[in-house]
Design a protein around this motif. Sequence first.
Motif, PDB file in Angstrom:
ATOM      1  N   GLN A 282      -7.213  -3.251  10.175  1.00  0.00           N
ATOM      2  CA  GLN A 282      -6.317  -2.459   9.343  1.00  0.00           C
ATOM      3  C   GLN A 282      -6.055  -1.075   9.938  1.00  0.00           C
ATOM      4  OE1 GLN A 282      -8.476  -2.733   5.524  1.00  0.00           O
ATOM      5  NE2 GLN A 282      -6.567  -3.527   4.663  1.00  0.00           N
ATOM      6  N   THR A 540       2.168  -4.270  -5.543  1.00  0.00           N
ATOM      7  CA  THR A 540       3.425  -4.746  -4.951  1.00  0.00           C
ATOM      8  C   THR A 540       4.094  -5.819  -5.788  1.00  0.00           C
ATOM      9  OG1 THR A 540       2.256  -6.417  -3.653  1.00  0.00           O
ATOM     10  CG2 THR A 540       2.605  -4.262  -2.619  1.00  0.00           C
ATOM     11  N   GLU A 545       4.996 -10.828   1.657  1.00  0.00           N
ATOM     12  CA  GLU A 545       5.680 -10.515   2.919  1.00  0.00           C
ATOM     13  C   GLU A 545       6.724  -9.422   2.707  1.00  0.00           C
ATOM     14  OE1 GLU A 545       6.942 -13.842   5.263  1.00  0.00           O
ATOM     15  OE2 GLU A 545       5.650 -15.226   4.168  1.00  0.00           O
ATOM     16  N   LYS A 547       8.795  -5.631   4.105  1.00  0.00           N
ATOM     17  CA  LYS A 547       8.470  -4.252   4.460  1.00  0.00           C
ATOM     18  C   LYS A 547       7.490  -3.619   3.492  1.00  0.00           C
ATOM     19  CE  LYS A 547      10.702   0.186   5.415  1.00  0.00           C
ATOM     20  NZ  LYS A 547      11.978   0.923   5.453  1.00  0.00           N
ATOM     21  N   ASN A 548       7.671  -3.852   2.218  1.00  0.00           N
ATOM     22  CA  ASN A 548       6.796  -3.260   1.205  1.00  0.00           C
ATOM     23  C   ASN A 548       5.845  -4.274   0.598  1.00  0.00           C
ATOM     24  OD1 ASN A 548       8.038  -0.672   1.412  1.00  0.00           O
ATOM     25  ND2 ASN A 548       9.757  -1.424   0.171  1.00  0.00           N
ATOM     26  N   THR A 552       1.797  -6.018   4.646  1.00  0.00           N
ATOM     27  CA  THR A 552       2.097  -4.819   5.424  1.00  0.00           C
ATOM     28  C   THR A 552       1.199  -3.663   5.012  1.00  0.00           C
ATOM     29  OG1 THR A 552       4.395  -5.527   5.654  1.00  0.00           O
ATOM     30  CG2 THR A 552       3.919  -3.206   6.083  1.00  0.00           C
ATOM     31  N   LEU A 553       1.024  -3.468   3.713  1.00  0.00           N
ATOM     32  CA  LEU A 553       0.180  -2.369   3.239  1.00  0.00           C
ATOM     33  C   LEU A 553      -1.281  -2.562   3.653  1.00  0.00           C
ATOM     34  CD1 LEU A 553       1.647  -1.818  -0.352  1.00  0.00           C
ATOM     35  CD2 LEU A 553       2.104  -0.505   1.722  1.00  0.00           C
ATOM     36  N   GLY A 555      -2.144  -4.135   6.373  1.00  0.00           N
ATOM     37  CA  GLY A 555      -2.226  -4.224   7.833  1.00  0.00           C
ATOM     38  C   GLY A 555      -2.595  -5.606   8.326  1.00  0.00           C
ATOM     39  N   ASN A 557      -1.414  -9.965   8.846  1.00  0.00           N
ATOM     40  CA  ASN A 557      -0.342 -10.953   8.864  1.00  0.00           C
ATOM     41  C   ASN A 557      -0.295 -11.644   7.503  1.00  0.00           C
ATOM     42  OD1 ASN A 557       0.356 -10.502  11.545  1.00  0.00           O
ATOM     43  ND2 ASN A 557      -1.233 -11.903  12.278  1.00  0.00           N
TER      44      ASN A 557
END
Length: 573
Positions: A282, A540, A545, A547-548, A552-553, A555, A557
């Motif tokens: 991360q 979220t 999956e 961008k937000n 992603t948050l 870190g 896949n």
Amino acid sequence: MATTKDRSSSTAAELRRHAEERLQAKPDGVHSPRIKVEMQRLDHELKVHQIELEMQNAELHGTQDELELSRDRYAELYDYAPVGYFTFDVYGVIREVNLTGARLLGGEKRHLINKPFISFIADADGRAIFSNHLQLVMQRQVMLRCEIGLTGKDGALIQGQLQSVAVAIENKAGCILTSIVDGTVRKQLEAELKKAHDNLEVIIGERTGELVRANEQLTEEIDERKKSEASLQDAYAEIKQLKDRLQAENIYLQQEASQVNNFGDIIGQSNAISYVFFRVEQVAPMDATVLLLGETGTGKGVIARTIHSHSARKDRPMITVNCTSLPANLSESELFGREKGAFTGAHARQMGRFELADGGTIFLDEIGEMPLELQSKLLRVIQDGEFERLGSPRTIKVNVRIIAASNRNLEEEIRNGRFREDLFYRLNVFPITIPPLRQRTEDIPLLVNHFIAKFNKKMGKRIDAVSKETMAALQGYHWPGNVRELENVVERAVITSQGNALQVVDRFDTFRKQGDIQGQEIKALADLEHDHILQVLQKTGWRIEGKNGAATLLGLNASTLRARMRKFGILRQ
């Protein structure tokens, strides 16, 4: 033919003269019968002779045409013969030359006439040979041969054979030397020319056959080459495909190995160390400050190097500072540098560790040992990225990522007034707690094998077996010195072991089982990860999956996050 013509002309003139005399002897208008008959006879003879003269004239014209045709044929044969013909006078001056001879000498026929042939001979020996040849031909009146070298067009050397015969020409002084006027010689030369032509045809035929066969063979070789090249291209394509596949598999296997057995230099596959891997994954790509917590010997330095090597700063240095080894009176100058004369003994300017780490990473090991008076200056560097060298008013700015480590309870140190609370909050941006070895005993076999391989290579030993009893003893020990202590034990065992089996002779003071404590701590770590993932998913709106998204948050896949959700039984509520 010239004599007959003269006689005919004389007879006609004589008859014409007699007729005119008789006519003049009689007065006009007086003509006897006899005279008339005579005149008729003479007129008939004149007509006969006229016809005869016309026939002779036609014959002469035909003969002249034949002579001209023969002369033209001779001129054509002479000019276009495949050999060069030259006609010389007794002094060796060119009087006639055919086209082939003119081409040999690189000039035009009209430019070669009246030029000495000797001027075209390449060397002095050749000129002497030609002069002697000329004299002998004139003396003996037979055909003679000689070898000479001529200077042709553009200075090219022409080696050739000159064969000559002398003939007499009317109405000219002296004799003329020519290569051919003799029919026998001409026939001989023509025969030789035909023989040479036939031989040339044979050679050309043979050579053509050879070329055809060579061309067929070359065509077959080209076809085979094309097939080989096509096969080679297919092989290259297959090799490239296999190479790409192997590279992809290698990357995948490396990723799997790093997740299963190690992360960089971190060895292990237990749940406790896997969570450390998760945290390292991360934070490594980020520039966030990291605080590593754990007992002595757990591998905090290894974790720090792993974070740096997986960051964007990996091409820049990681500078390590062991705060316990810094002299109390030199700690500031070691960290921030000094100017010449800043204090007694400062004979030269010195760059500090922060300057050396500019653009890279600085690892502050055992940060809890740093003096309080130095902690405030460290806080400023973390906040503003600037400081001054000791003895200098000039401010220096640096871009450094900070990784700190401590085996102490820093919160306890804050309560005891030995550590600044504001510095702790600056360092504690992303804490990673490294579990002690007693909390991950399932990693001990991996670590033991790793250290055996390391010391086998170093010492030239061939130990490749560990008994169940030995491994059980190693797993049963509580390891107060953690991985560092285990490494030392294995190193001593490799040195003292006989044969190929590891023999541990250390007598451990305690073989306490830590199963209950270890299980509780592992459960606490797993619960922490479970709660953290659940909290991010709720934040979220359970979006994984994008961008937000939660992946992603965190870190991670998206596939890794889903795997961890399945592991912890996290379902959308």
